[in-house]
Motif scaffolding. Structure first.
Motif, PDB file in Angstrom:
ATOM      1  N   ASP A 107       9.883   4.122   1.519  1.00 59.19           N
ATOM      2  CA  ASP A 107       9.354   3.369   0.380  1.00 59.19           C
ATOM      3  C   ASP A 107       9.868   1.939   0.496  1.00 59.19           C
ATOM      4  N   VAL A 109       9.289  -2.567  -0.400  1.00 65.36           N
ATOM      5  CA  VAL A 109       8.769  -3.635  -1.247  1.00 65.36           C
ATOM      6  C   VAL A 109       8.809  -4.922  -0.445  1.00 65.36           C
ATOM      7  N   ARG A 115       4.697  -3.077  -3.571  1.00 64.96           N
ATOM      8  CA  ARG A 115       5.357  -1.848  -3.133  1.00 64.96           C
ATOM      9  C   ARG A 115       4.393  -0.988  -2.321  1.00 64.96           C
ATOM     10  N   PHE A 116       4.945  -0.321  -1.314  1.00 61.88           N
ATOM     11  CA  PHE A 116       4.132   0.567  -0.491  1.00 61.88           C
ATOM     12  C   PHE A 116       5.021   1.631   0.123  1.00 61.88           C
ATOM     13  N   THR A 117       4.407   2.742   0.531  1.00 61.08           N
ATOM     14  CA  THR A 117       5.087   3.786   1.295  1.00 61.08           C
ATOM     15  C   THR A 117       4.507   3.793   2.699  1.00 61.08           C
ATOM     16  N   PRO A 145       4.980   7.822  -3.739  1.00 62.93           N
ATOM     17  CA  PRO A 145       5.099   7.103  -5.003  1.00 62.93           C
ATOM     18  C   PRO A 145       4.382   5.763  -5.036  1.00 62.93           C
ATOM     19  N   HIS A 146       4.007   5.227  -3.872  1.00 65.48           N
ATOM     20  CA  HIS A 146       3.375   3.905  -3.796  1.00 65.48           C
ATOM     21  C   HIS A 146       2.140   3.980  -2.891  1.00 65.48           C
ATOM     22  N   PRO A 147       1.289   2.950  -2.887  1.00 65.54           N
ATOM     23  CA  PRO A 147       0.157   2.944  -1.961  1.00 65.54           C
ATOM     24  C   PRO A 147       0.604   3.165  -0.522  1.00 65.54           C
ATOM     25  N   ASP A 200      -4.122   3.415   1.710  1.00 65.93           N
ATOM     26  CA  ASP A 200      -4.611   3.659   0.353  1.00 65.93           C
ATOM     27  C   ASP A 200      -5.806   2.745   0.079  1.00 65.93           C
ATOM     28  N   THR A 233      -0.263  -6.163  -5.808  1.00 62.29           N
ATOM     29  CA  THR A 233       1.013  -6.493  -6.412  1.00 62.29           C
ATOM     30  C   THR A 233       1.161  -5.775  -7.744  1.00 62.29           C
ATOM     31  N   ALA A 234       2.401  -5.549  -8.143  1.00 63.83           N
ATOM     32  CA  ALA A 234       2.668  -4.863  -9.409  1.00 63.83           C
ATOM     33  C   ALA A 234       2.221  -5.737 -10.585  1.00 63.83           C
TER      34      ALA A 234
END
Length: 235
Positions: A107, A109, A115-117, A145-147, A200, A233-234
Motif C-alpha cells: 500500500d 501514497v 493512494r494505491f495498492t 484498500p486502495h486503487p 483499477d 487523488t483523495a
C-alpha cells in the motif's frame, strides 16, 4: 506537480529471468525507463535474498518495498517519491511436484494524497493449477484498500481462465492504450503476451509500451512492460 485530472506514476512490470542474463543491461533498461514503481517477477528468493534484493534495487536506483522470499521471488521496488504504508505477501497452495508460487502487495501514497495498492505475481506454467492461483490473486486485488496496480507474468495469453480471473473488474493497460497486439515473450522470438499490467478503472492509462530494444533483448527472456498512469487523488 500533479497533472490535471490526477497524479502521474510510471510503472514497469518485468520478469527478470532470475538475473541469469546480462545484469548490466538489465540495470540500464530500468534506469533508462526512470520508473516510480517496478514489479519484478523471478527476483531473489533463496540464499541471501535480502541482500540480493537490495543490490538489485540499488542497481535500478530504487529501494525494496516488499516481497522476496516470503512471496517466492515477486519483488516490489519503488523510488523515493513513493511512500510505502503497508506490505504483505502470499504463497499459493503447493501442488505436489510443482514449484511454489506467490504474490507481493504494498500500500503506497505519492504526492501526499494519491493512494494505491501495487501487487505482483508470477503464476504457474501448469494449466491445471494456474486458475486456482489466479482466483486467489484476484480475490486479494478485489480486497485491496486502495486503487490497484497489478503486474504479473500470467504464463497464459489473454482470454484464458487465469487471465480472466485476474483481470476481473480491472482495466488491461495494453487494451486501454490499444496495444494489445504487443508481445512480451520471448525476447528471442516474440509470439505471446504473457505479461500484463492491470489497473483499477479509476486510474487513467496514459501510455503503454512493451520495450523492445537491443538492451532488453540482452537483459531477460521477457520484455518489460512500461506504463504511464494518472492516479486519482483523495477528496
Amino acid at each position: 506537480m500533479p497533472r490535471s485530472g490526477g497524479v502521474p506514476l510510471r510503472v514497469v512490470s518485468y520478469n527478470i529471468h532470475g538475473q541469469r542474463d546480462d545484469t548490466a543491461a538489465l540495470a540500464a533498461v530500468v534506469r533508462e525507463a526512470a520508473p516510480d514503481v517496478v514489479i519484478v517477477q523471478e527476483g531473489p528468493r533463496r540464499l541471501r535474498w535480502r541482500a540480493k534484493s537490495a543490490a538489485l534495487a540499488a542497481s535500478f536506483g530504487l529501494v525494496v518495498a516488499a516481497g522476496g522470499l516470503p512471496s517466492l521471488g515477486n519483488l516490489l521496488l519503488t523510488s523515493l517519491r513513493v511512500r510505502v504504508t503497508g506490505t504483505r505477501c502470499r504463497r499459493f497452495p503447493l501442488t505436489p511436484g510443482r514449484h511454489l508460487r506467490g504474490a507481493a502487495y504494498a500500500d503506497c501514497v505519492v504526492a501526499g494524497s494519491a493512494r494505491f495498492t501495487v501487487a505482483g505475481s508470477h503464476l504457474s506454467t501448469d494449466p491445471a493449477e494456474r486458475p486456482g492461483q489466479a482466483e486467489l490473486f484476484g480475490r486479494d486485488l478485489a480486497a485491496a484498500p486502495h486503487p490497484v496496480i497489478a503486474g504479473a507474468d500470467l504464463n497464459e495469453e489473454p482470454g484464458g481462465p487465469a487471465w480472466t480471473a485476474v483481470a476481473r473488474g480491472l482495466t488491461d493497460a495494453a487494451v486501454a492504450a490499444d496495444r494489445g497486439e504487443r508481445f512480451t515473450y520471448s525476447c528471442a522470438d516474440p509470439r505471446r503476451r504473457l505479461d500484463a499490467l492491470f489497473v483499477d478503472p479509476r486510474i487513467t492509462v496514459v501510455d503503454y509500451d512493451v520495450v523492445d530494444t537491443p538492451l532488453t533483448r540482452r537483459a531477460s527472456d521477457h520484455f518489460p512492460v512500461l506504463v504511464d498512469l494518472l492516479l486519482p487523488t483523495a477528496g
